[in-house]
Design a protein around this motif. Structure first.
Motif, PDB file in Angstrom:
ATOM      1  N   PRO A   1       0.806  -1.221   0.000  1.00  0.00           N
ATOM      2  CA  PRO A   1       0.000   0.000   0.000  1.00  0.00           C
ATOM      3  C   PRO A   1       0.844   1.279   0.000  1.00  0.00           C
ATOM      4  N   ALA A   2       0.359   2.263  -0.718  1.00  0.00           N
ATOM      5  CA  ALA A   2       0.966   3.595  -0.762  1.00  0.00           C
ATOM      6  C   ALA A   2      -0.067   4.599  -0.263  1.00  0.00           C
ATOM      7  N   SER A   3       0.408   5.647   0.356  1.00  0.00           N
ATOM      8  CA  SER A   3      -0.503   6.652   0.915  1.00  0.00           C
ATOM      9  C   SER A   3      -0.245   8.006   0.263  1.00  0.00           C
ATOM     10  N   PRO A   4      -1.268   8.770  -0.034  1.00  0.00           N
ATOM     11  CA  PRO A   4      -2.679   8.552   0.273  1.00  0.00           C
ATOM     12  C   PRO A   4      -3.438   7.817  -0.828  1.00  0.00           C
ATOM     13  N   THR A   5      -2.752   7.395  -1.876  1.00  0.00           N
ATOM     14  CA  THR A   5      -3.439   6.848  -3.043  1.00  0.00           C
ATOM     15  C   THR A   5      -4.267   5.597  -2.753  1.00  0.00           C
ATOM     16  N   ASN A   6      -3.942   4.868  -1.691  1.00  0.00           N
ATOM     17  CA  ASN A   6      -4.707   3.666  -1.377  1.00  0.00           C
ATOM     18  C   ASN A   6      -5.967   3.942  -0.562  1.00  0.00           C
ATOM     19  N   ILE A   7      -6.302   5.199  -0.374  1.00  0.00           N
ATOM     20  CA  ILE A   7      -7.592   5.530   0.241  1.00  0.00           C
ATOM     21  C   ILE A   7      -8.661   5.254  -0.820  1.00  0.00           C
TER      22      ILE A   7
ATOM     23  N   ILE B   1      -9.725   8.643  -6.931  1.00  0.00           N
ATOM     24  CA  ILE B   1      -9.278   7.853  -8.074  1.00  0.00           C
ATOM     25  C   ILE B   1      -7.751   7.886  -8.088  1.00  0.00           C
ATOM     26  N   SER B   2      -7.143   6.733  -8.299  1.00  0.00           N
ATOM     27  CA  SER B   2      -5.689   6.595  -8.312  1.00  0.00           C
ATOM     28  C   SER B   2      -5.216   6.420  -9.750  1.00  0.00           C
ATOM     29  N   VAL B   3      -4.088   7.094 -10.078  1.00  0.00           N
ATOM     30  CA  VAL B   3      -3.622   7.168 -11.467  1.00  0.00           C
ATOM     31  C   VAL B   3      -2.192   6.645 -11.612  1.00  0.00           C
ATOM     32  N   ALA B   4      -2.010   5.675 -12.496  1.00  0.00           N
ATOM     33  CA  ALA B   4      -0.690   5.179 -12.881  1.00  0.00           C
ATOM     34  C   ALA B   4      -0.184   6.006 -14.061  1.00  0.00           C
ATOM     35  N   ALA B   5       1.103   5.890 -14.359  1.00  0.00           N
ATOM     36  CA  ALA B   5       1.706   6.632 -15.471  1.00  0.00           C
ATOM     37  C   ALA B   5       2.053   5.697 -16.624  1.00  0.00           C
ATOM     38  N   THR B   6       1.866   6.200 -17.840  1.00  0.00           N
ATOM     39  CA  THR B   6       2.227   5.431 -19.027  1.00  0.00           C
ATOM     40  C   THR B   6       3.348   6.121 -19.794  1.00  0.00           C
ATOM     41  N   LEU B   7       4.054   5.330 -20.575  1.00  0.00           N
ATOM     42  CA  LEU B   7       5.029   5.826 -21.539  1.00  0.00           C
ATOM     43  C   LEU B   7       4.292   5.948 -22.860  1.00  0.00           C
ATOM     44  N   LYS B   8       3.948   7.203 -23.181  1.00  0.00           N
ATOM     45  CA  LYS B   8       3.122   7.479 -24.360  1.00  0.00           C
ATOM     46  C   LYS B   8       1.892   6.584 -24.312  1.00  0.00           C
ATOM     47  N   ASN B   9       1.575   5.947 -25.413  1.00  0.00           N
ATOM     48  CA  ASN B   9       0.430   5.040 -25.476  1.00  0.00           C
ATOM     49  C   ASN B   9       0.937   3.624 -25.717  1.00  0.00           C
ATOM     50  N   LYS B  10       2.151   3.335 -25.143  1.00  0.00           N
ATOM     51  CA  LYS B  10       2.816   2.083 -25.457  1.00  0.00           C
ATOM     52  C   LYS B  10       2.943   1.108 -24.304  1.00  0.00           C
ATOM     53  N   SER B  11       3.133   1.633 -23.079  1.00  0.00           N
ATOM     54  CA  SER B  11       3.373   0.725 -21.959  1.00  0.00           C
ATOM     55  C   SER B  11       3.204   1.463 -20.641  1.00  0.00           C
TER      56      SER B  11
ATOM     57  N   LYS C   1      -6.612  -3.626  -8.166  1.00  0.00           N
ATOM     58  CA  LYS C   1      -7.695  -3.252  -7.257  1.00  0.00           C
ATOM     59  C   LYS C   1      -7.556  -1.815  -6.769  1.00  0.00           C
ATOM     60  N   MET C   2      -6.334  -1.365  -6.520  1.00  0.00           N
ATOM     61  CA  MET C   2      -6.113  -0.082  -5.858  1.00  0.00           C
ATOM     62  C   MET C   2      -5.813   1.083  -6.792  1.00  0.00           C
ATOM     63  N   VAL C   3      -5.486   0.812  -8.056  1.00  0.00           N
ATOM     64  CA  VAL C   3      -5.206   1.873  -9.026  1.00  0.00           C
ATOM     65  C   VAL C   3      -6.252   1.760 -10.136  1.00  0.00           C
ATOM     66  N   GLU C   4      -6.999   2.836 -10.353  1.00  0.00           N
ATOM     67  CA  GLU C   4      -8.143   2.737 -11.265  1.00  0.00           C
ATOM     68  C   GLU C   4      -7.822   2.972 -12.734  1.00  0.00           C
TER      69      GLU C   4
END
Length: 125
Positions: free
Chosen positions: A17-23, A29-39, A49-52
């Motif tokens: 778990p990471a805070s506060p993103t796991n609230i 809403i929790s956001v991951a990062a992408t490399l362009k539209n590739k990965s 479950k925890m990153v939307e």
């Protein structure tokens, strides 16, 4: 709607778990990062479950202190992208609740096979 950066440890927020993103709430809403539209970005935290959602987060033109601009990478660059889209959704229909905006964001992502099992929506905003 509180838009949280998922974190930049390259770890699974479901198991570490990471805070506060796991609230988890209807208005977060929790956001991951992408490399362009590739990965998924190599540094980005994830979690089915925890990153939307995910959004562009590598090489983003950003403001630096001292009235400077430069390229930055991180989930802290991806989260404002989602916040901006959320703001536009709210602008189009001011009666929407945060939970409605979250549902719209998650339901209208650009689905990516490489995000299945990494973020709950399986896609990029």
């Amino acid at each position: 709607l509180f838009v949280f950066a998922a974190g930049n440890d390259g770890t699974d927020n479901d198991t570490m778990p990471a805070s506060p993103t796991n609230i988890k709430a209807d208005n977060t809403i929790s956001v991951a990062a992408t490399l362009k539209n590739k990965s998924l970005a190599s540094f980005s935290n994830f979690g089915s479950k925890m990153v939307e959602v995910a959004a562009p987060g590598v090489g983003i033109l950003s403001a630096y202190p001292g009235d400077e601009m430069g390229l930055m990478s991180g989930t802290s660059q991806a989260a404002p992208y989602v916040a901006g889209v959320a703001g536009e959704i709210k602008n189009q229909n001011p009666k929407l609740k945060p939970s409605d905006i979250k549902r719209i964001l998650m339901g209208t992502v650009d689905g990516k096979a490489w995000l299945v099992g990494k973020v709950a929506s399986g896609g990029v905003v």
